[in-house]
Scaffold this active site. Sequence first.
Site, PDB file in Angstrom:
ATOM      1  N   LYS A 252     -15.443  -8.522   3.029  1.00 58.56           N
ATOM      2  CA  LYS A 252     -14.553  -8.876   4.142  1.00 58.56           C
ATOM      3  C   LYS A 252     -15.316  -8.663   5.444  1.00 58.56           C
ATOM      4  O   LYS A 252     -16.225  -7.826   5.499  1.00 58.56           O
ATOM      5  CB  LYS A 252     -13.298  -7.984   4.132  1.00 58.56           C
ATOM      6  CG  LYS A 252     -12.420  -8.236   2.924  1.00 58.56           C
ATOM      7  CD  LYS A 252     -11.200  -7.326   2.916  1.00 58.56           C
ATOM      8  CE  LYS A 252     -10.324  -7.590   1.694  1.00 58.56           C
ATOM      9  NZ  LYS A 252      -9.288  -6.548   1.533  1.00 58.56           N
TER      10      LYS A 252
ATOM     11  N   ARG B 147      -2.122  -6.200  -8.174  1.00 62.81           N
ATOM     12  CA  ARG B 147      -1.031  -7.130  -7.891  1.00 62.81           C
ATOM     13  C   ARG B 147      -0.890  -8.188  -8.972  1.00 62.81           C
ATOM     14  O   ARG B 147       0.181  -8.479  -9.437  1.00 62.81           O
ATOM     15  CB  ARG B 147      -1.263  -7.831  -6.541  1.00 62.81           C
ATOM     16  CG  ARG B 147      -0.908  -6.991  -5.367  1.00 62.81           C
ATOM     17  CD  ARG B 147      -1.352  -7.638  -4.106  1.00 62.81           C
ATOM     18  NE  ARG B 147      -2.790  -7.867  -4.141  1.00 62.81           N
ATOM     19  CZ  ARG B 147      -3.517  -8.248  -3.113  1.00 62.81           C
ATOM     20  NH1 ARG B 147      -2.951  -8.474  -1.963  1.00 62.81           N
ATOM     21  NH2 ARG B 147      -4.816  -8.413  -3.224  1.00 62.81           N
TER      22      ARG B 147
ATOM     23  N   HIS C 196       0.837  -1.204   0.000  1.00 63.81           N
ATOM     24  CA  HIS C 196       0.000   0.000   0.000  1.00 63.81           C
ATOM     25  C   HIS C 196       0.875   1.260   0.000  1.00 63.81           C
ATOM     26  O   HIS C 196       0.615   2.215  -0.737  1.00 63.81           O
ATOM     27  CB  HIS C 196      -0.890   0.046   1.249  1.00 63.81           C
ATOM     28  CG  HIS C 196      -1.895  -1.061   1.350  1.00 63.81           C
ATOM     29  ND1 HIS C 196      -2.038  -1.837   2.490  1.00 63.81           N
ATOM     30  CD2 HIS C 196      -2.816  -1.517   0.472  1.00 63.81           C
ATOM     31  CE1 HIS C 196      -3.003  -2.713   2.296  1.00 63.81           C
ATOM     32  NE2 HIS C 196      -3.498  -2.556   1.081  1.00 63.81           N
TER      33      HIS C 196
ATOM     34  N   SER D 118      -2.723  -7.825   3.366  1.00 60.47           N
ATOM     35  CA  SER D 118      -2.958  -7.565   4.792  1.00 60.47           C
ATOM     36  C   SER D 118      -3.284  -8.856   5.524  1.00 60.47           C
ATOM     37  O   SER D 118      -2.862  -9.057   6.666  1.00 60.47           O
ATOM     38  CB  SER D 118      -4.117  -6.578   4.965  1.00 60.47           C
ATOM     39  OG  SER D 118      -3.801  -5.346   4.380  1.00 60.47           O
TER      40      SER D 118
HETATM   41  O1  PNS Z   1      -8.562  -2.981   0.284  1.00 64.64           O
HETATM   42  P1  PNS Z   1      -9.818  -3.512  -0.340  1.00 64.64           P
HETATM   43  O2  PNS Z   1     -10.604  -4.339   0.662  1.00 64.64           O
HETATM   44  O3  PNS Z   1      -9.571  -4.261  -1.618  1.00 64.64           O
HETATM   45  O4  PNS Z   1     -10.699  -2.222  -0.733  1.00 64.64           O
HETATM   46  C1  PNS Z   1     -11.977  -2.355  -1.305  1.00 64.64           C
HETATM   47  C2  PNS Z   1     -12.763  -1.039  -1.128  1.00 64.64           C
HETATM   48  C3  PNS Z   1     -12.897  -0.693   0.352  1.00 64.64           C
HETATM   49  C4  PNS Z   1     -12.050   0.075  -1.859  1.00 64.64           C
HETATM   50  C5  PNS Z   1     -14.179  -1.261  -1.773  1.00 64.64           C
HETATM   51  O5  PNS Z   1     -14.829  -2.331  -1.149  1.00 64.64           O
HETATM   52  C6  PNS Z   1     -15.042   0.000  -1.698  1.00 64.64           C
HETATM   53  O6  PNS Z   1     -14.913   0.864  -2.545  1.00 64.64           O
HETATM   54  N1  PNS Z   1     -15.892   0.100  -0.642  1.00 64.64           N
HETATM   55  C7  PNS Z   1     -16.742   1.251  -0.435  1.00 64.64           C
HETATM   56  C8  PNS Z   1     -18.203   0.954  -0.779  1.00 64.64           C
HETATM   57  C9  PNS Z   1     -18.462   1.090  -2.279  1.00 64.64           C
HETATM   58  O7  PNS Z   1     -18.326   2.144  -2.852  1.00 64.64           O
HETATM   59  N2  PNS Z   1     -18.821  -0.043  -2.884  1.00 64.64           N
HETATM   60  C10 PNS Z   1     -19.092  -0.093  -4.310  1.00 64.64           C
HETATM   61  C11 PNS Z   1     -17.818  -0.240  -5.106  1.00 64.64           C
HETATM   62  S1  PNS Z   1     -18.185  -0.710  -6.711  1.00 64.64           S
END
Ligand code: PNS
Length: 164
Positions: A43, A93, A19, A131
Site C-alpha cells: 500500500k 473477511r 477492525h 479502510s
Molecule cells: O491492514 P493491512 O494493510 O492488511 O496489514 C498488513 C500488515 C501491516 C500487518 C503487514 O503488511 C505487515 O505485517 N507489515 C509489517 C512488515 C512485515 O513484517 N512484513 C512481512 C510480513 S510476512
Amino acid sequence: MKNTVAIYPGSFDPITLGHLDIISRGAKMFNKVIVVVMSNVHKNSGCFTIDERVEMIKKSVSHIENVEVDHFDGLLANYAANKNADVIVKGLRAVTDFEYEFQMALTNKKLNPDVETIFLTTSAENMYLSSSMVKQIASMGGDITDFVPHAIHNDIVKRLKKGD
Ligand code: PNS
C-alpha cells in the site's frame, strides 16, 4: 486462552468497525491485545499519518481495558519477539483475503516460531468493509456512520472533506 499477549497488526488507515470488532473479540480471548500500526509494502504511504492513526485507534478502544495501542516500523516477527507476544490476531473477511494472509502467517512463523497466527472470521455485517472504501465514501461526501467507530466519525469526515 490464559496469560496470552496478542498483537493485532495492520495499516488502520483508518480503523473501521470491522477492525474494532476483531479487537473487542480478541480482548475477550487474550489477557492483553496490542494494536500496532505498521506499514504495508503493498500500500502507499497512506492517507492519515501514523500519529493520526494511533490517536484514532486510542479513541476507539478507550472503553476496552486490556488493549494497548502502538506503532512500529519494521518486521512484525521482530515486534512480536520484542513484546514477548504469544499470538498474532488477524481478521479474515473473505476467501480473497486468505491466500495473502496464509503466506504472511507462514512467513511470520518461519521468522519467529514462538508466535502463532490466529484468524478470527469477521462478523457478517463487516464482510465488505475496508479502510479504502471508507476513505472513498467520506472524501465524496457519503455517510460513513455505519462503517467507523462513533468516537472518530467526525475526525475522519472533517479531515477527508478538507482534502489535506
Ligand atoms: O491492514 P493491512 O494493510 O492488511 O496489514 C498488513 C500488515 C501491516 C500487518 C503487514 O503488511 C505487515 O505485517 N507489515 C509489517 C512488515 C512485515 O513484517 N512484513 C512481512 C510480513 S510476512
